[in-house]
Scaffold this active site. Structure first.
Site, PDB file in Angstrom:
ATOM      1  N   LYS A  50      -0.065   3.238 -11.189  1.00  7.17           N
ATOM      2  CA  LYS A  50       1.191   3.678 -10.573  1.00  7.17           C
ATOM      3  C   LYS A  50       2.336   3.601 -11.586  1.00  7.17           C
ATOM      4  O   LYS A  50       3.153   4.517 -11.693  1.00  7.17           O
ATOM      5  CB  LYS A  50       1.489   2.822  -9.328  1.00  7.17           C
ATOM      6  CG  LYS A  50       0.562   3.157  -8.157  1.00  7.17           C
ATOM      7  CD  LYS A  50       0.655   2.179  -7.001  1.00  7.17           C
ATOM      8  CE  LYS A  50      -0.365   2.514  -5.913  1.00  7.17           C
ATOM      9  NZ  LYS A  50      -0.415   1.528  -4.829  1.00  7.17           N
ATOM     10  N   GLN A  94       2.637  -4.018  -3.416  1.00  3.68           N
ATOM     11  CA  GLN A  94       1.197  -3.743  -3.460  1.00  3.68           C
ATOM     12  C   GLN A  94       0.463  -4.618  -2.440  1.00  3.68           C
ATOM     13  O   GLN A  94       0.577  -5.839  -2.453  1.00  3.68           O
ATOM     14  CB  GLN A  94       0.659  -4.001  -4.885  1.00  3.68           C
ATOM     15  CG  GLN A  94      -0.813  -3.674  -5.066  1.00  3.68           C
ATOM     16  CD  GLN A  94      -1.121  -2.184  -4.895  1.00  3.68           C
ATOM     17  OE1 GLN A  94      -0.390  -1.320  -5.344  1.00  3.68           O
ATOM     18  NE2 GLN A  94      -2.201  -1.892  -4.198  1.00  3.68           N
ATOM     19  N   ASP A 117       6.451   3.773   0.302  1.00  2.00           N
ATOM     20  CA  ASP A 117       5.114   3.737   0.904  1.00  2.00           C
ATOM     21  C   ASP A 117       5.163   4.160   2.372  1.00  2.00           C
ATOM     22  O   ASP A 117       4.116   4.283   3.015  1.00  2.00           O
ATOM     23  CB  ASP A 117       4.522   2.317   0.810  1.00  2.00           C
ATOM     24  CG  ASP A 117       3.388   2.231  -0.208  1.00  2.00           C
ATOM     25  OD1 ASP A 117       2.873   3.299  -0.614  1.00  2.00           O
ATOM     26  OD2 ASP A 117       3.033   1.105  -0.590  1.00  2.00           O
TER      27      ASP A 117
END
Ligand code: NAD
Length: 295
Positions: A50, A94, A117
């Site tokens: 990422k 994460q 997200d």
């Protein structure tokens, strides 16, 4: 194979190019903040990719790596500080988090304007209400791949297998937004093969290797395999390999188009994270969605 192989790597690369153009059109580069707690090897790999792709598209990334023993209040405080930092456009925490940390409390500390997200209550609510907002990355990637393959999705029957908060539920709402007729199947669904066989678009998101066989697939259907499963394979140096939820060798003869694993939905998830970061940056600067980034 009979059908088309849907090349997620190529579609993702094209999306990253469009993201890079939108980044270049801004006076200052957007910044993605990545929070990683603990040293889970898979999470380290995901975070590494990422960050690499964030930088390749011309954006800045900052990292907050915290030890696994970090207390819940300290993790929440880290995320709050990033939410309050005017230089940060997107925040990615994460997952999964260590067991002693309440993920919901950490996600609640993300400013919804920076929720790249799409996991906060505000983002989920906006999706539910059909209001503009940041959408979860993996389901968005599935919609983009289906549209690349089929064009207009109106009236298509989309069957999603799985009802998780991360994938199945938001995927259902996103395909509904595309005017699909949506069915959501799950672990308690009766007659799963029959339901799957009625799908024009089949989206397995379960986490069971080779669950979906060729006789679950309508001839010519578009199959978007979200599952990522590691199975033993003595012929590989590593002793294992990644497979999806679909028995690919069996299914490819029947499907009209199918994503491989790896190289299908996975690369799209990262590309959609970058897209969300640039969308968040434009919105925070009061600018309209840049050309080429609408779905
Ligand atoms: P999850 O475990 O939260 O949810 C799995 C879902 O599958 C549940 O809703 C459950 O009802 C359903 N299910 C379980 N067994 C079933 C069965 N036998 N028949 C029908 N349905 C069944 O998982 P998740 O987070 O939604 O992830 C699903 C899969 O997608 C995993 O393999 C995960 O690794 C993968 N994934 C891939 C990406 C990507 O970028 N490609 C991103 C996220 C998740």
């Amino acid at each position: 194979m009979n059908g088309t192989l849907i090349d997620g790597k190529q579609v993702a690369a094209r999306l990253r190019d469009r993201v890079a153009k939108s980044v270049a059109a801004l006076p200052s580069a957007p910044t993605l903040a990545v929070v990683l707690i603990g040293d889970d090897p898979a999470s380290q790999v995901y975070v590494g990719s990422k960050i690499r792709f964030t930088r390749e598209t011309g954006m800045r990334s900052i990292e907050r790596r915290l030890p696994a023993r970090t207390s819940q209040p300290d993790v929440v405080e880290t995320v709050r500080a990033l939410s309050a930092d005017p230089d940060v456009d997107g925040i990615l925490v994460q997952l999964p988090l260590p067991a002693h940390i309440d993920s919901a409390a950490v996600i609640a500390a993300i400013d919804p304007a920076k929720d790249v997200d799409g996991l906060t209550q505000a983002s989920a609510g906006r999706l539910m209400l059909g209001q503009p907002g940041l959408r979860p990355c993996t389901p968005t990637g599935c919609v983009i791949l289906a549209k690349e393959t089929l064009g207009d999705l109106s009236g298509k029957h989309c069957v999603i297998i799985g009802r998780s908060i991360l994938v199945g539920k938001p995927a259902a709402l996103l395909f509904l937004e595309q005017n699909c007729t949506v069915s959501v199947a799950h672990s308690r669904t009766d007659n799963l093969p029959v339901i799957c066989r009625s799908a024009d678009i089949l989206v397995p998101a379960v986490g069971r290797p080779n669950l979906v066989k060729s006789d679950w697939i309508k001839a010519g259907a578009c199959v978007i395999d979200v599952g990522i499963n590691r199975i033993d394979d003595a012929s590989r140096k590593s002793g294992s390999r990644l497979v999806g939820d679909v028995d690919f060798e069996d299914a490819e003869a029947v499907a009209g188009a199918i994503t491989p694993v790896p190289g299908g939905v996975g690369p799209m998830t990262i590309a959609c994270l970058l897209r969300n970061t640039v969308l968040a940056a434009y919105a925070r600067r009061g600018l309209d969605v840049p050309d080429g980034l609408s779905i």
